[in-house]
Design a protein around this motif. Structure first.
Motif, PDB file in Angstrom:
ATOM      1  N   THR A  16     -28.096  -4.550 -23.306  1.00  0.00           N
ATOM      2  CA  THR A  16     -28.188  -5.807 -24.050  1.00  0.00           C
ATOM      3  C   THR A  16     -26.806  -6.426 -24.230  1.00  0.00           C
ATOM      4  O   THR A  16     -26.614  -7.619 -23.953  1.00  0.00           O
ATOM      5  N   ASN A  17     -25.847  -5.645 -24.669  1.00  0.00           N
ATOM      6  CA  ASN A  17     -24.505  -6.192 -24.859  1.00  0.00           C
ATOM      7  C   ASN A  17     -23.810  -6.490 -23.532  1.00  0.00           C
ATOM      8  O   ASN A  17     -23.007  -7.419 -23.461  1.00  0.00           O
ATOM      9  N   ILE A  46     -29.139 -12.115 -16.840  1.00  0.00           N
ATOM     10  CA  ILE A  46     -30.603 -12.079 -16.887  1.00  0.00           C
ATOM     11  C   ILE A  46     -31.111 -10.702 -16.468  1.00  0.00           C
ATOM     12  O   ILE A  46     -31.994 -10.131 -17.116  1.00  0.00           O
ATOM     13  N   ARG A  47     -30.541 -10.153 -15.397  1.00  0.00           N
ATOM     14  CA  ARG A  47     -30.966  -8.816 -14.940  1.00  0.00           C
ATOM     15  C   ARG A  47     -30.731  -7.762 -16.017  1.00  0.00           C
ATOM     16  O   ARG A  47     -31.614  -6.958 -16.311  1.00  0.00           O
ATOM     17  N   TYR A  48     -29.524  -7.766 -16.607  1.00  0.00           N
ATOM     18  CA  TYR A  48     -29.227  -6.790 -17.661  1.00  0.00           C
ATOM     19  C   TYR A  48     -30.209  -6.933 -18.822  1.00  0.00           C
ATOM     20  O   TYR A  48     -30.743  -5.946 -19.318  1.00  0.00           O
ATOM     21  N   ALA A  52     -33.066  -4.386 -20.177  1.00  0.00           N
ATOM     22  CA  ALA A  52     -32.980  -3.865 -21.546  1.00  0.00           C
ATOM     23  C   ALA A  52     -34.231  -4.166 -22.353  1.00  0.00           C
ATOM     24  O   ALA A  52     -34.399  -3.647 -23.452  1.00  0.00           O
ATOM     25  N   GLY A  53     -35.101  -5.015 -21.818  1.00  0.00           N
ATOM     26  CA  GLY A  53     -36.290  -5.432 -22.569  1.00  0.00           C
ATOM     27  C   GLY A  53     -35.968  -6.426 -23.658  1.00  0.00           C
ATOM     28  O   GLY A  53     -36.730  -6.587 -24.610  1.00  0.00           O
ATOM     29  N   ALA A  54     -34.834  -7.111 -23.515  1.00  0.00           N
ATOM     30  CA  ALA A  54     -34.372  -8.080 -24.523  1.00  0.00           C
ATOM     31  C   ALA A  54     -34.884  -9.476 -24.153  1.00  0.00           C
ATOM     32  O   ALA A  54     -34.140 -10.333 -23.671  1.00  0.00           O
ATOM     33  N   VAL A  59     -33.516 -15.589 -22.806  1.00  0.00           N
ATOM     34  CA  VAL A  59     -33.788 -17.025 -22.744  1.00  0.00           C
ATOM     35  C   VAL A  59     -32.487 -17.825 -22.620  1.00  0.00           C
ATOM     36  O   VAL A  59     -32.424 -18.800 -21.869  1.00  0.00           O
ATOM     37  N   ARG A  60     -31.453 -17.409 -23.307  1.00  0.00           N
ATOM     38  CA  ARG A  60     -30.190 -18.173 -23.299  1.00  0.00           C
ATOM     39  C   ARG A  60     -29.602 -18.330 -21.905  1.00  0.00           C
ATOM     40  O   ARG A  60     -29.300 -19.442 -21.491  1.00  0.00           O
ATOM     41  N   PRO A  61     -29.427 -17.241 -21.139  1.00  0.00           N
ATOM     42  CA  PRO A  61     -28.887 -17.451 -19.795  1.00  0.00           C
ATOM     43  C   PRO A  61     -29.841 -18.203 -18.870  1.00  0.00           C
ATOM     44  O   PRO A  61     -29.393 -18.923 -17.978  1.00  0.00           O
TER      45      PRO A  61
END
Length: 87
Positions: A16-17, A46-48, A52-54, A59-61
């Motif tokens: 996530t980070n 987006i892939r990361y 991560a299931g985030a 949505v932001r990227p």
């Protein structure tokens, strides 16, 4: 500073980070009109974030990538990213 954060988050396997840091690096590239680098960063973010299931954070990227592709006159691709952000 951002590169240091990426090193730390990779070591911690904190997807996530990693995603959010990569997103912010992409924003810096966007502000510098380095759109090719920005697109790569946003796609990586987006892939990361998806891995991560985030879902909320991803949505932001997606939206920002749509904006960059719009600026580059890639309207169909921009629309695809905007639509993916609303899923």
């Amino acid at each position: 500073m951002s590169e240091e954060a990426l090193v730390i988050f990779r070591r911690l396997d904190d997807l996530t980070n990693l995603g959010m840091s990569t997103f912010y690096i992409g924003r810096l590239h966007t502000l510098r009109s380095s759109f090719g680098c920005a697109v790569k960063c946003f796609q990586e973010a987006i892939r990361y974030l998806e891995d991560a299931g985030a879902a909320v954070e991803s949505v932001r990227p997606l939206v920002t990538l749509g904006e960059v592709r719009f600026i580059q006159c890639a309207y169909d691709e921009a629309l695809d990213y905007y639509e993916r952000s609303g899923e």
